[in-house]
Design an enzyme around this catalytic site. Structure first.
Site, mmCIF file in Angstrom:
data_model
loop_
_atom_site.group_PDB
_atom_site.id
_atom_site.type_symbol
_atom_site.label_atom_id
_atom_site.label_comp_id
_atom_site.label_asym_id
_atom_site.label_seq_id
_atom_site.Cartn_x
_atom_site.Cartn_y
_atom_site.Cartn_z
ATOM 1 N N LYS A 137 1.373 2.061 7.182
ATOM 2 C CA LYS A 137 1.811 1.457 8.485
ATOM 3 C C LYS A 137 2.476 2.125 9.504
ATOM 4 O O LYS A 137 3.146 2.933 9.250
ATOM 5 C CB LYS A 137 2.560 -0.024 7.991
ATOM 6 N N ARG A 151 0.944 -1.150 0.009
ATOM 7 C CA ARG A 151 0.108 0.018 0.182
ATOM 8 C C ARG A 151 0.810 1.216 0.069
ATOM 9 O O ARG A 151 2.120 1.017 0.328
ATOM 10 C CB ARG A 151 -0.758 0.110 1.284
ATOM 11 N N ASP A 185 -2.983 -6.415 15.505
ATOM 12 C CA ASP A 185 -2.390 -5.144 15.535
ATOM 13 C C ASP A 185 -2.466 -4.344 16.752
ATOM 14 O O ASP A 185 -1.785 -3.499 17.166
ATOM 15 C CB ASP A 185 -3.000 -4.381 14.147
ATOM 16 N N HIS A 229 -1.205 1.897 16.385
ATOM 17 C CA HIS A 229 -1.452 0.867 16.861
ATOM 18 C C HIS A 229 -0.432 0.935 18.289
ATOM 19 O O HIS A 229 0.432 -0.201 18.417
ATOM 20 C CB HIS A 229 -1.250 -0.238 16.595
ATOM 21 N N GLU A 264 -6.434 5.154 13.286
ATOM 22 C CA GLU A 264 -7.443 4.249 14.055
ATOM 23 C C GLU A 264 -7.929 4.717 15.364
ATOM 24 O O GLU A 264 -9.011 4.203 15.887
ATOM 25 C CB GLU A 264 -6.519 2.820 14.396
ATOM 26 N N TYR A 312 -1.295 4.539 10.369
ATOM 27 C CA TYR A 312 -1.663 3.761 11.398
ATOM 28 C C TYR A 312 -0.433 3.845 12.504
ATOM 29 O O TYR A 312 0.597 3.674 11.965
ATOM 30 C CB TYR A 312 -2.134 2.338 10.940
HETATM 31 N N1 LIG Z 1 -4.731 -7.261 11.183
HETATM 32 C C1 LIG Z 1 -5.065 -6.513 10.188
HETATM 33 O O1 LIG Z 1 -4.472 -6.448 9.177
HETATM 34 C C2 LIG Z 1 -6.054 -5.514 10.543
HETATM 35 C C3 LIG Z 1 -6.735 -5.462 11.861
HETATM 36 N N2 LIG Z 1 -7.496 -4.590 12.215
HETATM 37 C C4 LIG Z 1 -8.022 -4.765 13.452
HETATM 38 O O2 LIG Z 1 -9.297 -5.631 13.673
HETATM 39 C C5 LIG Z 1 -9.820 -5.023 15.003
HETATM 40 C C6 LIG Z 1 -11.351 -4.970 15.005
HETATM 41 O O3 LIG Z 1 -11.674 -3.857 14.108
HETATM 42 P P1 LIG Z 1 -13.214 -3.118 13.799
HETATM 43 O O4 LIG Z 1 -13.857 -4.431 13.414
HETATM 44 O O5 LIG Z 1 -13.100 -2.112 12.856
HETATM 45 O O6 LIG Z 1 -13.579 -2.659 15.035
HETATM 46 P P2 LIG Z 1 -15.042 -2.373 15.736
HETATM 47 O O7 LIG Z 1 -15.058 -1.466 16.687
HETATM 48 O O8 LIG Z 1 -15.977 -2.190 14.585
HETATM 49 O O9 LIG Z 1 -15.616 -3.572 16.343
HETATM 50 C C7 LIG Z 1 -15.180 -4.250 17.493
HETATM 51 C C8 LIG Z 1 -16.063 -5.179 18.066
HETATM 52 O O10 LIG Z 1 -15.702 -5.926 19.519
HETATM 53 C C9 LIG Z 1 -16.641 -5.738 20.274
HETATM 54 N N3 LIG Z 1 -16.010 -6.195 21.721
HETATM 55 C C10 LIG Z 1 -15.321 -5.320 22.229
HETATM 56 N N4 LIG Z 1 -14.936 -6.151 23.343
HETATM 57 C C11 LIG Z 1 -15.483 -7.250 23.279
HETATM 58 C C12 LIG Z 1 -15.398 -8.200 24.408
HETATM 59 N N5 LIG Z 1 -14.789 -8.342 25.277
HETATM 60 N N6 LIG Z 1 -16.429 -9.467 23.794
HETATM 61 C C13 LIG Z 1 -17.044 -9.441 22.616
HETATM 62 N N7 LIG Z 1 -16.844 -8.269 21.957
HETATM 63 C C14 LIG Z 1 -16.248 -7.485 22.295
HETATM 64 C C15 LIG Z 1 -17.256 -4.420 20.145
HETATM 65 O O11 LIG Z 1 -18.552 -4.305 20.997
HETATM 66 C C16 LIG Z 1 -17.245 -4.203 18.551
HETATM 67 O O12 LIG Z 1 -18.565 -4.470 18.146
HETATM 68 C C17 LIG Z 1 -9.077 -3.940 15.434
HETATM 69 O O13 LIG Z 1 -7.944 -4.299 16.477
HETATM 70 C C18 LIG Z 1 -8.461 -3.426 14.254
HETATM 71 O O14 LIG Z 1 -7.213 -2.639 14.303
HETATM 72 C C19 LIG Z 1 -8.319 -4.015 11.461
HETATM 73 C C20 LIG Z 1 -7.810 -3.917 9.763
HETATM 74 C C21 LIG Z 1 -6.831 -4.645 9.425
HETATM 75 C C1 LIG Z 2 -5.598 -1.210 10.303
HETATM 76 C C2 LIG Z 2 -4.234 -1.921 9.817
HETATM 77 O O1 LIG Z 2 -3.510 -2.520 11.006
HETATM 78 C C3 LIG Z 2 -3.950 -2.260 8.658
HETATM 79 O O2 LIG Z 2 -4.630 -1.748 7.635
HETATM 80 O O3 LIG Z 2 -2.695 -2.705 8.338
#
Ligand SMILES: NC(=O)C1=CN([C@@H]2O[C@H](COP(=O)(O)OP(=O)(O)OC[C@H]3O[C@@H](n4cnc5c(N)ncnc54)[C@H](O)[C@@H]3O)[C@@H](O)[C@H]2O)C=CC1
Ligand SMILES: CC(=O)C(=O)O
Ligand SMILES: [Mg+2]
Length: 371
Positions: free
Chosen positions: A75, A15, A270, A96, A118, A94
């Site tokens: 990133k 990206r 992340d 994190h 984020e 980002y």
């Molecule tokens: N690995 C990667 O490449 C990427 C990672 N991410 C990560 O994915 C994660 C989720 O992101 P989003 O879906 O956008 O967040 P979001 O805020 O839309 O959704 C998170 C959900 O988790 C729920 N939640 C929080 N604590 C909880 C618990 N103890 N039990 C059950 N549910 C719980 C919340 O109520 C919410 O609905 C983040 O850490 C984000 O940074 C996002 C994009 C890329």
């Molecule tokens: C959100 C994030 O960690 C990514 O897009 O790589």
């Protein structure tokens, strides 16, 4: 303002902070944009494409960091990039920080103005600069999980959707936000047996309404979580407490008791990950096995589909980049509480409570740092 776009350097990260169309928009506002040579090559944009949009091309990251008043990236800055930041320079990307003490320390030392995509919010409290990448990662998580369940990766050898006469895989999605709902959409489309767990009642209602029974939607108590994780073939980790390290919902004991050949995809890696056994992996070597459970923990999943992801990210970030460039960081942040929520570190001070608490650092009110 002088804006710099370096080439991303994380493993298989293709990206780029700005596509040529975004550069053109900034130029039309009277700004100067320096792009590192080959920064867009991974998604099919040549240096010439950037020059046509009005950018100038600089040969190295050092040149870009030295010239720019604002660095726009994707990133979190790697150690060599952090060493190039300087006092008063804006970093928009980002970050994190909550699971990453070395980065937090370096950003404090830099005295730069570090605004994290984020933690920028919108008027409904959502995360508009995280959402596009969460849509991508959520959708990808099912592809990643499908591969992890193949024998060659150490999986049980299950097809997500089964075939006529054979049961589909049981997929449990922890967290029904942007990642979780997108994962569930793909999983339901592939005819898997899908259960989504969350703790936000409004989210549960919306998911129930959307899926109309094609996915089970449950309130996540410890008991429900344990029951469903132990029965699962694939668990997607998609919880988030904005700004904070992810809660470790699945512990090592759960992993030991999961079915042999089951898989977990920890999208929340992340923010440190929501499985106790998770450690960040790369696209080059995405999976490892703990107690017969395949773990996929890539922290930059959208980097693999960099073209789609860069456009989706730019669509969301461009208005904020323009605002920061037009107004300067002080006026841009003071005039927009949602953008101010993105400020994590400024002038050596931590302005996000969750990160300060994670590392026992002093929290400073962001407004106080801008007065
Ligand atoms: N690995 C990667 O490449 C990427 C990672 N991410 C990560 O994915 C994660 C989720 O992101 P989003 O879906 O956008 O967040 P979001 O805020 O839309 O959704 C998170 C959900 O988790 C729920 N939640 C929080 N604590 C909880 C618990 N103890 N039990 C059950 N549910 C719980 C919340 O109520 C919410 O609905 C983040 O850490 C984000 O940074 C996002 C994009 C890329
Ligand atoms: C959100 C994030 O960690 C990514 O897009 O790589
Ligand atoms: Mg086991």
């Amino acid at each position: 303002m002088i804006i710099g776009v370096p080439k991303e350097i994380k493993n298989h990260e293709y990206r780029v902070g700005m596509v040529p169309a975004s550069v053109r928009e900034l130029i039309s506002h009277g700004h100067t944009v320096h792009v590192q040579s080959q920064a867009g090559a991974g998604i099919g944009f040549s240096d010439d494409d950037y020059i046509k949009a009005g950018a100038s091309i600089l040969p190295t990251a050092e040149d870009v960091f030295a010239a720019a008043e604002m660095i726009v990236k994707v990133k979190e800055p790697q150690a060599v990039e952090r060493a190039m930041l300087r006092e008063g320079q804006i970093l928009f990307t980002y970050l994190h920080l909550a699971p990453d003490f070395p980065q937090t320390q370096d950003l404090i030392k830099s005295k730069a103005v570090c605004i994290a995509y984020e933690t920028v919010t919108d008027s409904k409290g959502r995360l508009p600069l995280l959402a596009p990448m969460s849509e991508v990662a959520g959708r990808m998580s099912i592809q990643a999980g499908a591969q992890a369940l193949e024998k060659s990766r150490g999986g049980a050898g299950m097809l997500l959707g089964g075939v006529p006469g054979v049961e589909p895989a049981k997929i449990v999605v922890l967290g029904g936000g942007v990642v979780g709902s997108n994962a569930a959409r793909m999983a339901v489309g592939m005819r898997a047996d899908v259960t989504i767990l969350d703790r936000n009642i409004d989210t549960l209602r919306a998911l129930d309404e959307e899926f109309q029974g094609r996915a089970k939607v449950l309130y996540s108590t410890e008991e429900i979580l344990e029951k469903h994780v132990l029965a699962a073939d694939l668990v997607i980790g998609a919880v988030l407490i904005p700004g904070a390290a992810a809660p470790k919902l699945v512990n090592a004991g759960h992993i030991k008791r999961m079915k042999p050949g089951a898989a977990v995809v920890d999208v929340a890696i992340d923010q440190g990950g929501c499985f106790e056994t998770s450690k960040a992996t790369t696209h080059a070597d995405p999976t490892y096995i703990v107690d017969d459970v395949v773990h996929y923990c890539v922290a930059n999943m959208p980097g693999a589909v960099a073209r789609t992801s860069t456009f989706a990210l730019n669509n969301a970030t461009l208005p904020y980049i323009v605002k920061l460039a037009n107004l300067g960081y002080r006026d841009a942040l003071l005039s927009d509480q949602n953008l101010l929520n993105g400020l994590n570190v400024i002038d050596g001070k931590v302005t996000i409570r969750e990160v300060a608490e994670a590392f026992d650092l002093e929290y400073v009110d962001p407004k106080a740092t801008l007065a």
